[in-house]
Design a protein around this motif. Sequence first.
Motif, PDB file in Angstrom:
ATOM      1  N   THR A  51       1.296   4.488   1.454  1.00 54.87           N
ATOM      2  CA  THR A  51       0.145   5.171   2.036  1.00 54.87           C
ATOM      3  C   THR A  51      -0.666   5.801   0.917  1.00 54.87           C
ATOM      4  OG1 THR A  51       1.419   5.680   4.022  1.00 54.87           O
ATOM      5  CG2 THR A  51      -0.554   6.985   3.644  1.00 54.87           C
ATOM      6  N   ALA A  52      -1.973   5.589   0.942  1.00 50.01           N
ATOM      7  CA  ALA A  52      -2.883   6.225  -0.024  1.00 50.01           C
ATOM      8  C   ALA A  52      -3.749   7.210   0.739  1.00 50.01           C
ATOM      9  CB  ALA A  52      -3.741   5.179  -0.716  1.00 50.01           C
ATOM     10  N   GLU A  53      -3.704   8.468   0.321  1.00 53.43           N
ATOM     11  CA  GLU A  53      -4.472   9.519   0.982  1.00 53.43           C
ATOM     12  C   GLU A  53      -5.236  10.340  -0.053  1.00 53.43           C
ATOM     13  OE1 GLU A  53      -1.606  10.527   4.752  1.00 53.43           O
ATOM     14  OE2 GLU A  53      -1.265  11.630   2.898  1.00 53.43           O
ATOM     15  N   PRO A  54      -6.443  10.760   0.279  1.00 56.24           N
ATOM     16  CA  PRO A  54      -7.191  11.603  -0.657  1.00 56.24           C
ATOM     17  C   PRO A  54      -6.547  12.985  -0.780  1.00 56.24           C
ATOM     18  CG  PRO A  54      -8.421  11.311   1.397  1.00 56.24           C
ATOM     19  CD  PRO A  54      -7.196  10.465   1.499  1.00 56.24           C
ATOM     20  N   LEU A  55      -6.578  13.523  -1.985  1.00 56.24           N
ATOM     21  CA  LEU A  55      -6.096  14.888  -2.202  1.00 56.24           C
ATOM     22  C   LEU A  55      -7.228  15.857  -1.871  1.00 56.24           C
ATOM     23  CD1 LEU A  55      -4.131  14.326  -5.514  1.00 56.24           C
ATOM     24  CD2 LEU A  55      -3.174  14.881  -3.285  1.00 56.24           C
ATOM     25  N   PRO A  56      -6.875  17.012  -1.329  1.00 57.85           N
ATOM     26  CA  PRO A  56      -7.904  17.962  -0.860  1.00 57.85           C
ATOM     27  C   PRO A  56      -8.470  18.864  -1.962  1.00 57.85           C
ATOM     28  CG  PRO A  56      -5.750  18.830  -0.365  1.00 57.85           C
ATOM     29  CD  PRO A  56      -5.531  17.466  -0.996  1.00 57.85           C
ATOM     30  N   ARG A  79     -13.163  11.256  -6.168  1.00 58.70           N
ATOM     31  CA  ARG A  79     -11.984  11.389  -5.308  1.00 58.70           C
ATOM     32  C   ARG A  79     -10.681  11.231  -6.100  1.00 58.70           C
ATOM     33  NH1 ARG A  79     -12.120  11.174   0.056  1.00 58.70           N
ATOM     34  NH2 ARG A  79     -14.129  10.147   0.010  1.00 58.70           N
ATOM     35  N   MET A 136      -6.496  10.588  -5.378  1.00 55.96           N
ATOM     36  CA  MET A 136      -5.658  10.044  -4.314  1.00 55.96           C
ATOM     37  C   MET A 136      -4.180  10.220  -4.647  1.00 55.96           C
ATOM     38  SD  MET A 136      -7.884   8.601  -2.194  1.00 55.96           S
ATOM     39  CE  MET A 136      -6.966   7.452  -1.223  1.00 55.96           C
ATOM     40  N   GLN A 137      -3.365  10.281  -3.582  1.00 51.65           N
ATOM     41  CA  GLN A 137      -1.915  10.245  -3.780  1.00 51.65           C
ATOM     42  C   GLN A 137      -1.377   9.043  -3.022  1.00 51.65           C
ATOM     43  OE1 GLN A 137       0.093  13.690  -2.284  1.00 51.65           O
ATOM     44  NE2 GLN A 137      -0.577  13.395  -0.196  1.00 51.65           N
ATOM     45  N   VAL A 138      -0.403   8.362  -3.625  1.00 49.76           N
ATOM     46  CA  VAL A 138       0.219   7.187  -3.029  1.00 49.76           C
ATOM     47  C   VAL A 138       1.691   7.494  -2.842  1.00 49.76           C
ATOM     48  CG1 VAL A 138       0.670   4.719  -3.283  1.00 49.76           C
ATOM     49  CG2 VAL A 138      -1.443   5.695  -4.196  1.00 49.76           C
ATOM     50  N   THR A 139       2.196   7.306  -1.626  1.00 48.23           N
ATOM     51  CA  THR A 139       3.594   7.592  -1.299  1.00 48.23           C
ATOM     52  C   THR A 139       4.143   6.495  -0.403  1.00 48.23           C
ATOM     53  OG1 THR A 139       2.910   8.901   0.614  1.00 48.23           O
ATOM     54  CG2 THR A 139       3.297  10.119  -1.424  1.00 48.23           C
ATOM     55  N   CYS A 194       5.798  10.298  -5.874  1.00 47.40           N
ATOM     56  CA  CYS A 194       4.406  10.396  -5.436  1.00 47.40           C
ATOM     57  C   CYS A 194       3.533  10.070  -6.646  1.00 47.40           C
ATOM     58  CB  CYS A 194       4.107  11.812  -4.941  1.00 47.40           C
ATOM     59  SG  CYS A 194       2.371  12.072  -4.532  1.00 47.40           S
TER      60      CYS A 194
END
Length: 67
Positions: A16-21, A27, A29-32, A40
Amino acid sequence: MNGIVVLAAPWLGAVTAEPLPYDTKFRWMQVTGGALGTVCVVAVHVAAPVPELTQDWTSELGMLQQW
């Protein structure tokens, strides 16, 4: 907001790749997940050290210290 590209090999499975706040120029991103297990991966694109972005560049380099 400008983006970042994160590529993951198919053998990693369901990652899953999600933007960090964070309030960054580009941007982050973190990938887990998947074969990463508890790891991570953080993908960053810091602002360039050019005159109009020097303040952003300095701030974002400081943010990297947490890792």
